[in-house]
Design a protein around this motif. Sequence first.
Motif, PDB file in Angstrom:
ATOM      1  N   GLU A  49       0.823  -1.207   0.000  1.00 33.32           N
ATOM      2  CA  GLU A  49       0.000   0.000   0.000  1.00 33.32           C
ATOM      3  C   GLU A  49       0.858   1.258   0.000  1.00 33.32           C
ATOM      4  O   GLU A  49       0.601   2.213  -0.733  1.00 33.32           O
ATOM      5  CB  GLU A  49      -0.899   0.000   1.250  1.00 33.32           C
ATOM      6  CG  GLU A  49      -2.104   0.892   1.130  1.00 33.32           C
ATOM      7  CD  GLU A  49      -3.366   0.113   0.822  1.00 33.32           C
ATOM      8  OE1 GLU A  49      -4.431   0.566   1.236  1.00 33.32           O
ATOM      9  OE2 GLU A  49      -3.284  -0.935   0.176  1.00 33.32           O
ATOM     10  N   MET A  50       1.905   1.252   0.812  1.00 30.23           N
ATOM     11  CA  MET A  50       2.747   2.440   0.951  1.00 30.23           C
ATOM     12  C   MET A  50       3.644   2.658  -0.257  1.00 30.23           C
ATOM     13  O   MET A  50       4.180   3.756  -0.448  1.00 30.23           O
ATOM     14  CB  MET A  50       3.579   2.341   2.232  1.00 30.23           C
ATOM     15  CG  MET A  50       2.727   2.359   3.494  1.00 30.23           C
ATOM     16  SD  MET A  50       3.680   2.296   5.022  1.00 30.23           S
ATOM     17  CE  MET A  50       4.292   3.985   5.088  1.00 30.23           C
ATOM     18  N   LYS A  75     -11.120  12.246  -2.166  1.00 27.93           N
ATOM     19  CA  LYS A  75     -10.413  11.680  -3.316  1.00 27.93           C
ATOM     20  C   LYS A  75      -9.951  10.255  -3.027  1.00 27.93           C
ATOM     21  O   LYS A  75      -9.818   9.439  -3.934  1.00 27.93           O
ATOM     22  CB  LYS A  75      -9.191  12.530  -3.658  1.00 27.93           C
ATOM     23  CG  LYS A  75      -9.506  13.938  -4.136  1.00 27.93           C
ATOM     24  CD  LYS A  75      -8.214  14.700  -4.420  1.00 27.93           C
ATOM     25  CE  LYS A  75      -8.487  16.096  -4.942  1.00 27.93           C
ATOM     26  NZ  LYS A  75      -7.216  16.844  -5.180  1.00 27.93           N
ATOM     27  N   ALA A  76      -9.687   9.968  -1.770  1.00 25.44           N
ATOM     28  CA  ALA A  76      -9.097   8.676  -1.388  1.00 25.44           C
ATOM     29  C   ALA A  76     -10.134   7.586  -1.141  1.00 25.44           C
ATOM     30  O   ALA A  76      -9.793   6.402  -1.134  1.00 25.44           O
ATOM     31  CB  ALA A  76      -8.242   8.858  -0.130  1.00 25.44           C
ATOM     32  N   ARG A  77     -11.395   7.972  -0.943  1.00 27.32           N
ATOM     33  CA  ARG A  77     -12.397   6.995  -0.481  1.00 27.32           C
ATOM     34  C   ARG A  77     -12.485   5.767  -1.383  1.00 27.32           C
ATOM     35  O   ARG A  77     -12.481   4.635  -0.893  1.00 27.32           O
ATOM     36  CB  ARG A  77     -13.767   7.652  -0.354  1.00 27.32           C
ATOM     37  CG  ARG A  77     -14.817   6.730   0.281  1.00 27.32           C
ATOM     38  CD  ARG A  77     -16.171   7.396   0.390  1.00 27.32           C
ATOM     39  NE  ARG A  77     -16.784   7.577  -0.920  1.00 27.32           N
ATOM     40  CZ  ARG A  77     -18.061   7.959  -1.103  1.00 27.32           C
ATOM     41  NH1 ARG A  77     -18.815   8.227  -0.042  1.00 27.32           N
ATOM     42  NH2 ARG A  77     -18.553   8.121  -2.312  1.00 27.32           N
ATOM     43  N   ASP A  78     -12.552   5.963  -2.681  1.00 18.21           N
ATOM     44  CA  ASP A  78     -12.679   4.816  -3.583  1.00 18.21           C
ATOM     45  C   ASP A  78     -11.426   3.952  -3.564  1.00 18.21           C
ATOM     46  O   ASP A  78     -11.508   2.722  -3.698  1.00 18.21           O
ATOM     47  CB  ASP A  78     -12.979   5.293  -5.006  1.00 18.21           C
ATOM     48  CG  ASP A  78     -14.400   5.834  -5.138  1.00 18.21           C
ATOM     49  OD1 ASP A  78     -15.226   5.570  -4.240  1.00 18.21           O
ATOM     50  OD2 ASP A  78     -14.676   6.537  -6.132  1.00 18.21           O
ATOM     51  N   LEU A  79     -10.266   4.577  -3.401  1.00 18.70           N
ATOM     52  CA  LEU A  79      -9.019   3.808  -3.294  1.00 18.70           C
ATOM     53  C   LEU A  79      -9.019   2.972  -2.019  1.00 18.70           C
ATOM     54  O   LEU A  79      -8.606   1.811  -2.022  1.00 18.70           O
ATOM     55  CB  LEU A  79      -7.810   4.748  -3.301  1.00 18.70           C
ATOM     56  CG  LEU A  79      -7.491   5.471  -4.613  1.00 18.70           C
ATOM     57  CD1 LEU A  79      -6.387   6.488  -4.393  1.00 18.70           C
ATOM     58  CD2 LEU A  79      -7.106   4.478  -5.694  1.00 18.70           C
ATOM     59  N   ILE A  80      -9.484   3.575  -0.928  1.00 17.26           N
ATOM     60  CA  ILE A  80      -9.533   2.861   0.353  1.00 17.26           C
ATOM     61  C   ILE A  80     -10.464   1.646   0.240  1.00 17.26           C
ATOM     62  O   ILE A  80     -10.150   0.565   0.744  1.00 17.26           O
ATOM     63  CB  ILE A  80      -9.993   3.802   1.483  1.00 17.26           C
ATOM     64  CG1 ILE A  80      -8.940   4.895   1.732  1.00 17.26           C
ATOM     65  CG2 ILE A  80     -10.247   3.025   2.781  1.00 17.26           C
ATOM     66  CD1 ILE A  80      -9.390   5.984   2.691  1.00 17.26           C
ATOM     67  N   ARG A  81     -11.579   1.828  -0.439  1.00 16.79           N
ATOM     68  CA  ARG A  81     -12.558   0.735  -0.562  1.00 16.79           C
ATOM     69  C   ARG A  81     -11.974  -0.487  -1.270  1.00 16.79           C
ATOM     70  O   ARG A  81     -12.440  -1.607  -1.044  1.00 16.79           O
ATOM     71  CB  ARG A  81     -13.790   1.234  -1.318  1.00 16.79           C
ATOM     72  CG  ARG A  81     -14.705   2.109  -0.479  1.00 16.79           C
ATOM     73  CD  ARG A  81     -15.837   2.656  -1.314  1.00 16.79           C
ATOM     74  NE  ARG A  81     -16.819   3.343  -0.471  1.00 16.79           N
ATOM     75  CZ  ARG A  81     -17.837   4.072  -0.932  1.00 16.79           C
ATOM     76  NH1 ARG A  81     -18.009   4.188  -2.248  1.00 16.79           N
ATOM     77  NH2 ARG A  81     -18.675   4.660  -0.112  1.00 16.79           N
ATOM     78  N   SER A 113      -8.833  -1.405  -0.981  1.00 13.21           N
ATOM     79  CA  SER A 113      -7.659  -1.844  -0.227  1.00 13.21           C
ATOM     80  C   SER A 113      -7.936  -3.151   0.520  1.00 13.21           C
ATOM     81  O   SER A 113      -8.934  -3.254   1.238  1.00 13.21           O
ATOM     82  CB  SER A 113      -7.245  -0.764   0.776  1.00 13.21           C
ATOM     83  OG  SER A 113      -6.381  -1.283   1.757  1.00 13.21           O
ATOM     84  N   PRO A 114      -7.055  -4.144   0.407  1.00  8.83           N
ATOM     85  CA  PRO A 114      -7.226  -5.374   1.191  1.00  8.83           C
ATOM     86  C   PRO A 114      -7.097  -5.123   2.694  1.00  8.83           C
ATOM     87  O   PRO A 114      -7.693  -5.849   3.499  1.00  8.83           O
ATOM     88  CB  PRO A 114      -6.122  -6.291   0.674  1.00  8.83           C
ATOM     89  CG  PRO A 114      -5.131  -5.400   0.006  1.00  8.83           C
ATOM     90  CD  PRO A 114      -5.900  -4.219  -0.503  1.00  8.83           C
ATOM     91  N   ILE A 115      -6.337  -4.093   3.079  1.00  8.12           N
ATOM     92  CA  ILE A 115      -6.245  -3.731   4.499  1.00  8.12           C
ATOM     93  C   ILE A 115      -7.605  -3.260   4.993  1.00  8.12           C
ATOM     94  O   ILE A 115      -8.074  -3.666   6.060  1.00  8.12           O
ATOM     95  CB  ILE A 115      -5.186  -2.629   4.732  1.00  8.12           C
ATOM     96  CG1 ILE A 115      -3.789  -3.131   4.388  1.00  8.12           C
ATOM     97  CG2 ILE A 115      -5.230  -2.134   6.180  1.00  8.12           C
ATOM     98  CD1 ILE A 115      -2.719  -2.070   4.492  1.00  8.12           C
TER      99      ILE A 115
END
Length: 506
Positions: A69-70, A83-89, A91-93
């Motif tokens: 992820e990093m 802006k990040a919400r869809d990316l977070i969704r 994420s396997p984390i």
Amino acid sequence: MAVLLQRPLVAAAACLLLYHMAGVLAVPDPRQREALIQLEASMQTGGQVVLTDAEKGLDALLCKMKQQEMAKADFPPAMHFFKARDLIRTSPIFNLLQKMPKGGALHVHDLSMVDVEWLVKNVTYRPHCYMCFTDKQSIRFVFSSRWPKALPHCSPWTLLENLRAKMINTTDLDNSIMGNMTLFTDQDPEMVYPSQDVVWDKFEQAFLALWGLVTYAPVFRDYYYQGLSEFYVDNIMYLELRALLPEIYELDGSTHDTAWTLKTYREVTRQFTADHPDFFGARIIFTINRGVNASVMAGVVEEAMKLQRDFPDIMAGFDLVGREDKGRPLWYFREALSLPAERGVTLPFFFHAGETDLEGTDVDQNLLDALLFNTSRIGHGFALLRHPVAKDLSRKRGVALEVCPISNQVLKLVSDMRNHPAAALMSENHPLVISSDDPAMFGSSGLSYDFYEAFVGFGGMRSDLGSLKELATNSIRYSSLTSEQKEKALVFWQRRWDKYVSENAF
């Protein structure tokens, strides 16, 4: 016993090496370097947690995921949440955090706990729902059995069922209504909200837009039950809700008092826990806007003391809400806030304090004043690093901060989560819990998004499963539950945690 003492022994060994290093200029010893690294690791949130073999398996998986992820070009904690919400969704984390039993949510507000889509698709389609448009480009609602009285600074009322009946497609109208109930935007949030004043004005208008919907008695019950459901689905077992205890109205315009509202919270909570036996319960922190005068505050504190006496099972305590920078500081209300102590009455405080970047102002002293009034927890505490005395006192007294990462970012206190003050506080295991403040306003839900920002953003590669475990158990340890209830809740949580680990470790 040897396993339990392992980390403290590492810390002791590191301290011994540090003692021998003091004042000595020499070629660095690799053993000393490793001891320093271990010492710092032991000091962070979760640093003293000894993991089982199964937990180590899950921890290794999380570590691998976090490294991936990093390494990505688009690192969500460095971006605005909108802006990040869809990316977070994706994420396997995040997927693992959604499944994780997170304990309790201790800082959530009453009018912003339910997804606005539910309000629009469910509530605004009910009969007798009227809407008007304000001169501040917002909306207001009311349910009424007859045509409502006109509101100042608002257009004539429109009956929504009549308006929708004239439309071929109601999607645009529904989306427009939703846009008035949330800060979330698909546009560039930095352009839409260029300053704290702009974003707070929209924030406050959104609450006013929600008011007439949520305070209608049939909706009020359904809304709270739906809110509990949304947190429950996100694997939260307990909730402490900050509630204004507003005057609830019926279709004929008659209203109910504060005691009725609190009793209704109790009834719905009991119903929800009966329907969901693995939900531990909820309690209410009675709130009032900090913009009132001293006389009004004294009357509200009197009412709070009476409610605390009459409803000790559901009433957790008292707090002031609203924008700290524009509201009156705690010290202005010192006479009213001293009433419980003067009368020997127990009224726990859970003060918002330090939700500001205005260093050195009267508002900036709220952290110290909150501690002077023996607050049980501190809401936000964003400014705590600038107050070494308050920081030391809160640690010594075990007064936890309720850290709400996404709220602090959306309301423009911090842009990159890696720079949030809580990152430093987590590195030294300062008492804190993670919560979500107003999730519906931010296009969020439950606690998983905020846990993601804390775990990946605040913690970086240093935070591990032990950090998550301690943050979850903190939410029970620092709750308003009695000691006996806390012990029961921790056993309750541990069973769910063990099941979670066994299902996801390998």
